[in-house]
Structure formats: structure tokens, C-alpha cells
Design a protein around this motif. Structure first.
Motif, short mmCIF file in Angstrom:
data_model
loop_
_atom_site.label_atom_id
_atom_site.label_comp_id
_atom_site.label_asym_id
_atom_site.label_seq_id
_atom_site.Cartn_x
_atom_site.Cartn_y
_atom_site.Cartn_z
N UNK A 253 0.81 -1.22 0.00
CA UNK A 253 0.00 0.00 0.00
C UNK A 253 0.84 1.27 0.00
N UNK A 254 1.99 1.23 0.65
CA UNK A 254 2.85 2.41 0.69
C UNK A 254 3.39 2.74 -0.70
N UNK A 255 3.78 1.72 -1.46
CA UNK A 255 4.23 1.96 -2.83
C UNK A 255 3.08 2.48 -3.69
N UNK A 256 1.91 1.87 -3.53
CA UNK A 256 0.75 2.30 -4.33
C UNK A 256 0.36 3.74 -4.02
N UNK A 257 0.52 4.17 -2.78
CA UNK A 257 0.18 5.55 -2.42
C UNK A 257 1.07 6.54 -3.14
N UNK A 258 2.34 6.20 -3.33
CA UNK A 258 3.25 7.09 -4.07
C UNK A 258 2.84 7.14 -5.53
N UNK A 259 2.44 6.00 -6.10
CA UNK A 259 1.95 5.98 -7.48
C UNK A 259 0.68 6.82 -7.60
N UNK A 260 -0.19 6.75 -6.62
CA UNK A 260 -1.47 7.46 -6.66
C UNK A 260 -1.31 8.96 -6.67
N UNK A 261 -0.21 9.48 -6.16
CA UNK A 261 -0.09 10.94 -6.15
C UNK A 261 1.22 11.49 -5.67
N UNK A 262 1.92 10.77 -4.81
CA UNK A 262 3.13 11.32 -4.22
C UNK A 262 4.24 11.59 -5.21
N UNK A 263 4.40 10.70 -6.20
CA UNK A 263 5.52 10.88 -7.14
C UNK A 263 5.27 12.03 -8.11
N UNK A 264 4.05 12.19 -8.61
CA UNK A 264 3.80 13.29 -9.54
C UNK A 264 3.96 14.63 -8.84
N UNK A 265 3.67 14.69 -7.55
CA UNK A 265 3.94 15.93 -6.79
C UNK A 265 5.42 16.28 -6.88
N UNK A 266 6.27 15.29 -6.75
CA UNK A 266 7.72 15.53 -6.80
C UNK A 266 8.16 15.87 -8.22
N UNK A 267 7.57 15.23 -9.21
CA UNK A 267 7.88 15.55 -10.60
C UNK A 267 7.62 17.03 -10.87
N UNK A 268 6.44 17.49 -10.48
CA UNK A 268 6.05 18.87 -10.79
C UNK A 268 6.82 19.89 -9.97
N UNK A 269 7.29 19.48 -8.80
CA UNK A 269 8.08 20.39 -7.96
C UNK A 269 9.54 20.42 -8.38
N UNK A 270 9.94 19.53 -9.29
CA UNK A 270 11.34 19.45 -9.68
C UNK A 270 12.21 18.78 -8.65
N UNK A 271 11.61 18.05 -7.72
CA UNK A 271 12.36 17.38 -6.66
C UNK A 271 12.93 16.05 -7.16
N UNK A 272 13.90 15.52 -6.42
CA UNK A 272 14.37 14.17 -6.70
C UNK A 272 13.21 13.20 -6.50
N UNK A 273 13.14 12.19 -7.35
CA UNK A 273 12.04 11.24 -7.28
C UNK A 273 12.33 10.15 -6.26
N UNK A 274 11.27 9.62 -5.69
CA UNK A 274 11.40 8.55 -4.71
C UNK A 274 11.73 7.24 -5.42
N UNK A 275 12.69 6.52 -4.88
CA UNK A 275 13.04 5.19 -5.38
C UNK A 275 12.21 4.16 -4.61
N UNK A 276 11.31 3.49 -5.30
CA UNK A 276 10.43 2.51 -4.66
C UNK A 276 10.88 1.08 -4.91
N UNK A 277 12.11 0.93 -5.38
CA UNK A 277 12.62 -0.42 -5.60
C UNK A 277 12.48 -0.86 -7.03
N UNK A 278 12.94 -2.08 -7.34
CA UNK A 278 12.93 -2.58 -8.71
C UNK A 278 11.53 -2.98 -9.17
N UNK A 279 11.44 -3.27 -10.46
CA UNK A 279 10.18 -3.80 -11.00
C UNK A 279 9.78 -5.07 -10.26
N UNK A 280 8.48 -5.25 -10.10
CA UNK A 280 7.97 -6.34 -9.27
C UNK A 280 8.17 -7.71 -9.90
#
Length: 378
Positions: A253-280
Motif C-alpha cells: 500500500x505504501x508503494x501504491x500511495x506514491x503511485x497514486x499521487x506522491x511521485x507526480x507531486x515531486x515531478x512537478x516540484x522538480x524534486x528528486x524522485x522517490x526510489x520505490x525499488x525494482x520492478x515487481x
């Protein structure tokens, strides 16, 4: 009915609510792919108020928005997008849509950035260009200077973008290149490269469960962004599909929450992106269930026929027949649930409802067919 499908997603509420319960509370949803406009030749249209109403219906907070195709150019539509976002109390965030063939393409890009745009949208199919393209290279370089995204149409109707996208991502590491529609035009080509190119991302604005499972199995989760493609559909189905596929491949659920919105927030802010690990990978998906694959095949046929304004009667009938199983058969309970959903599709079609009304129940059955084995054996 500008946000097509929104009234008909009621049939999804039970499944959708189940996935939201798995995800947990306090998740901030940020849709990475929505449009507004009234002149697109495909006949779809939407106002910003309608996007916000759809977000509210799904309990979602924010959306990235840009202009639909505009045969007369994008300067005026970009201004409308910028103004609408400024008046949305932060609910909508603008991308500038740029036609690289236009003589003032770079001037328009710089003008929109100065006015508050947070990146660019490029559509090779509807704006009639291919990659590589010298102006696209300039646009990506400009985005890279500001650590901003460039969202590419990467769905139907185009040749592959694979090699040019790898080149652009390598040469302009500050730019975040988002391939829309699960990158279906390039998913097979790009999957081996994306692990070393974290500035290539994919959005989930697509409908087919097999494509989406491929995305979640082969692309690192930190490079996947939730998206709906409104107004071409409502927000509940893409959220259901995204969460169900994330869970099926074994994401948390924590990884899915970043996909749901947390990562695009960082994209638009120009921040470093969160590393959520390798492909499943595919290890969590379980064995192939041929009856499930038959349901997926026939539902996909029904969807395609409906999109082409044809008669999906036979495809829905075959999908229901694929759900048949003798007493005591493995998976019979799930197959019966799929059958109930497809029966609703047939009923809605027989009643002469809007064509999209018949799609959502069948799409629910397709999601079950693609993910049930993984989740039943988890």
C-alpha cells in the motif's frame, strides 16, 4: 455528459471500495493526465469544473490538465488552461500543449512556462509528427533546464517512440519524460532500459488489464504515475485498475500511495524522485488460468467494437460463455462473479443506454479475470 462514463461507474463501487480499503486512508490522489477543450475532432469535451466534479466523485484531490486537440492552434487554449488552473484553488495544475510543427512552438513554450505552466504535453498522433524531431529535442532540453515533465502520447495510432525516448532521456537527464497510456506503443522495447533511466515514467491512463499488469511487472514502481485520461472515461475505473494490478504483482500500500499521487507531486516540484525499488516481476501473478484469459479476450473485443461504434452483442455473449464452469470447478465462484458483471453489460446494452454504460461492468469482469489468481493465492 462531458466526463464520459462517470454516471456509469456506479457498478464499480464495491470493487473500487475494496481496493481503497487495502490502500488505506489519507492518500492524496493526483491524476497525471486530464484534458479540457471543446473543439477536438473526436467529439469529446470537458470544462475544468467538470473535471473537478469528477475528482470529487472519486474522492480525489488534484489533476494535471492540458488542452485537447485544437485545430486552430494552442495559444488560446493554453491561456484557458492556465487561467482555469489559477482559479481552481490548487486542484488543477497546467501543462502547456505544444505542436512542434508550429513556427512559434518554442516561443509558446517559453511564454507558457513564464505564465505558470509546469511542463509540456506533446501528441504525435493528433498533431501529426514523429520522433526524432528537432523542436521536440529543444522542448525537452528546455524542460530539462527546469527539471520539468514532458508528457508524450504513447498509446494507439503512432509508431514506436522507444529509441528516440531513450536518447532524449539520456541527453537531458533533468527532464522527466512521461509516456501516457501505459506506454503501450513502447512497453516491450523500453522495459529493459527504464531501470537505468529513472527520468522515463509511465502513466496509467489505459483500460486493458494485460497491458497494465505488464507495466506493473516490468517497470519500477517509482516510475509509474496514476492517471485517468478524463474526459475519455471516469476516475473510478482507472483507480480500481491501478490498485488491483499493483496489489496483484505484490506491491505494498505504501508503494501504491506514491503511485497514486506522491511521485507526480515531486515531478512537478522538480524534486528528486522517490526510489520505490525494482520492478515487481511476474512471480506473484500465479499460474495461467485459461478461462480467465478467455474472458479477457472477449471483453477486450467488446471494448474495441464499442469504441468503433459497432455491435458488441456477440463479444459479450462469448465472454459470458467463457465464464461457464461445472459444479465444483476451481475458480467457479470468481467466474460466476465475472458473469454477473457481464450480464449487467448485456442488460444495459439491451436497454439502449449510452455505449459506455455497457463497458464498465464488463471491464470490472476483465479486471477480476486478470488479477484474481494472484490475489486468491496471496
Amino acid at each position: 455528459m462531458p466526463v464520459v462514463g462517470l454516471p456509469f461507474e456506479d457498478v464499480l463501487v464495491e470493487l473500487w471500495s475494496r481496493e481503497l480499503a487495502w490502500l488505506g486512508e489519507s492518500v492524496s490522489w493526483f491524476d497525471a493526465h486530464t484534458h479540457i477543450g471543446h473543439h477536438d475532432p473526436d467529439g469529446f469535451e470537458a470544462d475544468p469544473e467538470e473535471l473537478i466534479a469528477a475528482l470529487d466523485a472519486a474522492g480525489q484531490q488534484r489533476a494535471l490538465v492540458f488542452a485537447m486537440q485544437e485545430p486552430d492552434g494552442y495559444r488560446g487554449p493554453n491561456d484557458w488552461v492556465l487561467r482555469s488552473c489559477a482559479e481552481s484553488d490548487g486542484r488543477l495544475v497546467p501543462l502547456a500543449r505544444i505542436d512542434p510543427k508550429a513556427p512559434d512552438a518554442m516561443e509558446e513554450a517559453r511564454r507558457c512556462l513564464a505564465a505558470g505552466a509546469r511542463g509540456f504535453k506533446l501528441h504525435p498522433r493528433s498533431d501529426g509528427f514523429v520522433l526524432p524531431h528537432p523542436v521536440v529535442e529543444e522542448l525537452v532540453a528546455l524542460a530539462g533546464e527546469h527539471r520539468l515533465p514532458v508528457l508524450f502520447h504513447a498509446g494507439r495510432g503512432i509508431p514506436d517512440l522507444g529509441d528516440p525516448i531513450v536518447h532524449l532521456a539520456t541527453e537531458h537527464p533533468g527532464a522527466r519524460l512521461i509516456l501516457a497510456h501505459a506506454g503501450i506503443s513502447d512497453l516491450g522495447l523500453l522495459a529493459p532500459h527504464v531501470g537505468r533511466l529513472p527520468n522515463i515514467l509511465f502513466d496509467t491512463s489505459w483500460w486493458h488489464v494485460s497491458d497494465m499488469l505488464t507495466l506493473f511487472a516490468t517497470v519500477p514502481p517509482g516510475q509509474i504515475l496514476y492517471a485517468s485520461d478524463m474526459p475519455y472515461g471516469g476516475p473510478r475505473y482507472p483507480a480500481l485498475l491501478m490498485l488491483r494490478c499493483a496489489r496483484a504483482v505484490g506491491l505494498t500500500p505504501e508503494q501504491a500511495a506514491v503511485i497514486a499521487g506522491g511521485q507526480i507531486e515531486r515531478v512537478l516540484a522538480g524534486d528528486d524522485l522517490l526510489d520505490l525499488g525494482p520492478a515487481a516481476g511476474t512471480g506473484n501473478l500465479g499460474a495461467r488460468v485459461l478461462s480467465f484469459e478467455r474472458v479477457i479476450s472477449y471483453v477486450a473485443t467488446a471494448v474495441q467494437v464499442t469504441f468503433l461504434q459497432g455491435d458488441a452483442t456477440q463479444a459479450f455473449s462469448l465472454a459470458r460463455l467463457a465464464c461457464q464452469a461445472p459444479d465444483g470447478a476451481q475458480h467457479r465462484e470468481v467466474l460466476n462473479e465475472m458473469d454477473r458483471y457481464i450480464a449487467v453489460s448485456q442488460q444495459r446494452m439491451a436497454e439502449g443506454m449510452h455505449p459506455f454504460a455497457s463497458l464498465y461492468p464488463a471491464l470490472a469482469a476483465m479486471v477480476l479475470a486478470g488479477t484474481a489468481e494472484a490475489l486468491l493465492s496471496a
